[in-house]
Design a protein around this motif. Structure first.
Motif, PDB file in Angstrom:
ATOM      1  N   TYR A  30      41.319  27.026  37.855  1.00 59.59           N
ATOM      2  CA  TYR A  30      41.945  25.788  37.368  1.00 59.59           C
ATOM      3  C   TYR A  30      41.818  24.791  38.504  1.00 59.59           C
ATOM      4  CZ  TYR A  30      44.097  28.371  33.540  1.00 59.59           C
ATOM      5  OH  TYR A  30      44.317  29.134  32.421  1.00 59.59           O
ATOM      6  N   LEU A  33      42.033  25.993  42.179  1.00 60.16           N
ATOM      7  CA  LEU A  33      42.739  27.272  42.227  1.00 60.16           C
ATOM      8  C   LEU A  33      41.909  28.361  41.552  1.00 60.16           C
ATOM      9  CD1 LEU A  33      45.511  28.761  42.778  1.00 60.16           C
ATOM     10  CD2 LEU A  33      46.064  28.202  40.406  1.00 60.16           C
ATOM     11  N   VAL A  35      41.853  31.639  39.935  1.00 57.40           N
ATOM     12  CA  VAL A  35      42.862  32.498  39.330  1.00 57.40           C
ATOM     13  C   VAL A  35      42.339  33.925  39.208  1.00 57.40           C
ATOM     14  CG1 VAL A  35      44.210  32.899  37.254  1.00 57.40           C
ATOM     15  CG2 VAL A  35      43.920  30.588  38.115  1.00 57.40           C
ATOM     16  N   PRO A  54      52.279  41.375  40.202  1.00 60.37           N
ATOM     17  CA  PRO A  54      53.273  40.316  40.375  1.00 60.37           C
ATOM     18  C   PRO A  54      52.966  39.096  39.518  1.00 60.37           C
ATOM     19  CG  PRO A  54      51.925  40.570  42.358  1.00 60.37           C
ATOM     20  CD  PRO A  54      51.555  41.670  41.440  1.00 60.37           C
ATOM     21  N   SER A  55      53.982  38.303  39.309  1.00 58.78           N
ATOM     22  CA  SER A  55      53.836  37.081  38.535  1.00 58.78           C
ATOM     23  C   SER A  55      52.816  36.160  39.199  1.00 58.78           C
ATOM     24  CB  SER A  55      55.200  36.408  38.446  1.00 58.78           C
ATOM     25  OG  SER A  55      55.067  35.161  37.844  1.00 58.78           O
ATOM     26  N   GLY A  56      51.933  35.578  38.396  1.00 61.59           N
ATOM     27  CA  GLY A  56      50.924  34.668  38.936  1.00 61.59           C
ATOM     28  C   GLY A  56      49.669  35.363  39.411  1.00 61.59           C
ATOM     29  N   SER A  57      49.567  36.692  39.206  1.00 59.46           N
ATOM     30  CA  SER A  57      48.399  37.407  39.710  1.00 59.46           C
ATOM     31  C   SER A  57      47.209  37.321  38.753  1.00 59.46           C
ATOM     32  CB  SER A  57      48.763  38.877  39.979  1.00 59.46           C
ATOM     33  OG  SER A  57      49.253  39.487  38.802  1.00 59.46           O
ATOM     34  N   GLY A  58      47.392  36.690  37.582  1.00 57.12           N
ATOM     35  CA  GLY A  58      46.256  36.493  36.682  1.00 57.12           C
ATOM     36  C   GLY A  58      46.224  37.404  35.472  1.00 57.12           C
ATOM     37  N   LYS A  59      47.300  38.149  35.228  1.00 56.78           N
ATOM     38  CA  LYS A  59      47.324  39.122  34.119  1.00 56.78           C
ATOM     39  C   LYS A  59      47.148  38.440  32.765  1.00 56.78           C
ATOM     40  CE  LYS A  59      51.546  40.463  35.157  1.00 56.78           C
ATOM     41  NZ  LYS A  59      51.826  39.456  36.201  1.00 56.78           N
ATOM     42  N   THR A  60      47.974  37.409  32.535  1.00 58.43           N
ATOM     43  CA  THR A  60      47.887  36.704  31.258  1.00 58.43           C
ATOM     44  C   THR A  60      46.514  36.074  31.069  1.00 58.43           C
ATOM     45  OG1 THR A  60      50.254  36.252  31.178  1.00 58.43           O
ATOM     46  CG2 THR A  60      48.846  34.758  29.938  1.00 58.43           C
ATOM     47  N   THR A  61      45.986  35.537  32.150  1.00 56.41           N
ATOM     48  CA  THR A  61      44.685  34.872  32.071  1.00 56.41           C
ATOM     49  C   THR A  61      43.600  35.837  31.594  1.00 56.41           C
ATOM     50  OG1 THR A  61      45.393  33.394  33.832  1.00 56.41           O
ATOM     51  CG2 THR A  61      43.041  33.479  33.365  1.00 56.41           C
TER      52      THR A  61
END
Ligand SMILES: Nc1ncnc2c1ncn2[C@@H]1O[C@H](COP(=O)(O)OP(=O)(O)O)[C@@H](O)[C@H]1O
Ligand SMILES: [Mg+2]
Lengths: 273, 223
Positions: A30, A33, A35, A54-61
């Protein structure tokens, strides 16, 4: 999609054993950044792979790229041997057009943290909408299929209710039935229990457990429920900062994690409860 | 010197009531045009074509920042210089319809923006076509939050129909003025026009609120 040398990516996968999903050198940015950084990940047919981290590590992406909700900036994703993010044109891979994406993403279904049910449709209408209007099934057949699936998730008595009249756990189960009604080969679950009250989490995990036991679905699941991941996964991937830091069978990842970051993460979440 | 004549009042009432029909017709047709064109203007601003989006945005801004009466004159009197000769009714409906279309497009835009992103993503995940996504999923949810604004502009267009009298549309205002110049009495016709507008405008706010509640219920969106 500014990949330098597309020739290193095959037009289709043709090994003896083709994975259901292959991320090959996939990068997602992004702006500045990064990701996901050159991600390689295979998911075999019928395999349940859980993604933790952890949160923000790219799992959802990872899931959103596979659902084609996000474009990618490098690499290729294959589904069932065929490129998803690209298509063949004149003997080489070029970025997929809308038509190709629509054809390919019919293979994939997704459930979201916040359910995303259509609030103006009943549970049954939510499930029937896409089978009728995307697959072109006759209404009666779509209805039978939807009622059967709503029964499978334990909601046979709620078919005519609108989402506003259902609890969070019930809504998420409708969302699972709705995705399954499209008969996807791959199901994606993104923290499907995170928005639920603790006492109803079990009704959703039970449905997922049932899918693992009774169907040969390929599944990729992001979760914060370590106990559930340990019990249900064939493989666990620990993501850290846009990379897979460590992966393996749940017994190894949870029993004897090799990487320090994995150990830290697991002890932190287990402590938190 | 307050000189109200009841016999004259009763005399002109039928003519004014007949003209009220024209006023309602003008408001109704103008609003129908505005509802449909307004939606087209709102959707045109959401396509991937930047040039189209910008062109429509500018056109909407332009219409919203110039007076309705000028637009009515423009369509009716300037049109013929370009070979477009329109009757007062047609010219009036085009002008007032487009004027309110540009306002309604802003209402729709707000309504469409209020639909959560997750709804779009669910549509994509289910592989719904863009048309199905808009007309079956997004627009029905954009409707309830748009209804209050749509209702305001319905009353607004009704109250703006007297402007059509300047190009000779025989609505209420035009008829009252005609009565006045025939009889040299203006008190009764203009007072009656005011009362008729009041009698129609006043209950409509409540009606619109009731309609809004009914739509929400119909869509199953009440908790
Ligand atoms: N639309 C977006 N625009 C900019 N940054 C984003 C966007 N979506 C996600 N990110 C960033 O990408 C990173 C990974 O996000 P995500 O995949 O949601 O992480 P996770 O699911 O592991 O918490 C985060 O740093 C997040 O802030
Ligand atoms: Mg996430």
């Amino acid at each position: 999609m500014t990949d330098q040398d597309m020739s290193k990516y095959p037009l289709r996968l043709a090994d003896d054993k083709v994975p259901m999903v292959r991320f090959m050198n996939v990068t997602k940015r992004y702006g500045d950044l990064v990701v996901l950084d050159s991600l390689d990940l295979d998911v075999d047919e019928g395999e349940m792979v859980t993604v933790i981290g952890p949160s923000g590590s790219g799992k959802t992406t990872v899931l959103r790229m596979l659902m084609t909700l996000e474009t990618i900036n490098g690499g290729v994703i294959y589904v069932d041997g065929e490129p998803l993010t690209h298509m063949e044109k004149g003997g080489r891979l070029v970025p997929a057009d809308r038509r190709h994406i629509r054809r390919m993403r019919a293979n994939i279904g997704m459930c979201f943290q916040h359910f995303n049910l259509f609030p103006h449709m009943t549970a049954l209408e939510n499930c029937m909408e896409a089978p009728v209007h995307v697959l072109g099934l006759p209404k009666a057949e779509a209805r039978d299929r939807s009622i059967e699936l709503l029964g499978m998730v334990g909601l046979e008595d709620k078919v005519d209710q609108h989402p506003a009249r259902l609890s969070g756990g019930q809504q998420q189960r409708v969302a699972i039935a709705r995705a399954l009604a499209m008969r996807p080969k791959v199901m994606l679950f993104d923290e499907v229990t995170s928005a639920l009250d603790p006492e109803v989490i079990g009704e959703v995990t039970n449905v997922i457990r049932k899918l693992v036991d009774q169907h040969n679905l390929t599944m990729l699941m992001v979760t914060h429920q370590m106990g559930f991941a340990k019990e249900i996964s064939d493989r666990v991937c620990f993501f850290y900062d846009g990379k897979i830091e460590e992966q393996g069978p749940p017994s190894e990842i949870f029993g004897s994690p090799q990487k320090e970051r994995t150990q830290q993460f697991l002890s932190a979440v287990l402590e938190a409860g | 010197m307050f000189d109200w004549r009841w016999d004259f009042t009763l005399n002109i009432l039928p003519r004014l009531i007949e003209a009220t029909g024209n006023t309602l017709l003008a408001a109704g047709i103008g609003y129908a045009i505005a509802v449909v064109i307004g939606l087209a203007l709102a959707l045109a601003q959401r396509t991937p074509f930047r040039a189209l989006t910008l062109a429509v945005r500018e056109a909407v801004e332009f219409i919203r920042s110039t007076p309705l009466i000028l637009q009515i004159f423009f369509v009716f009197y300037v049109g013929p210089q370009f070979g477009i000769r329109l009757s007062p009714w047609v010219a009036g409906m085009i002008a007032i319809g487009l004027h309110y279309a540009s306002y309604l497009s802003e209402v729709y835009r707000g309504g469409l923006d209020s639909v959560p992103r997750g709804q779009w993503e669910a549509c994509a995940a289910l592989n719904l076509s863009p048309a199905r996504t808009y007309f079956r999923v997004i627009i029905p949810q954009a409707l309830p939050p748009s209804l209050a604004g749509m209702g305001n502009y319905l009353v607004g267009i009704f109250k703006d129909t007297p402007m059509l009298s300047v190009i000779g549309v025989a609505e209420l205002m035009h008829t009252a003025t005609a009565i006045g110049s025939e009889s040299y009495r203006y008190l009764e016709p203009y007072t009656l026009v005011g009362l008729i507008f009041l009698a129609i405008s006043l209950p409509s706010a409540a009606l619109i609120r009731a309609f809004e509640a009914w739509v929400r219920k119909k869509l199953g969106m009440t908790r």
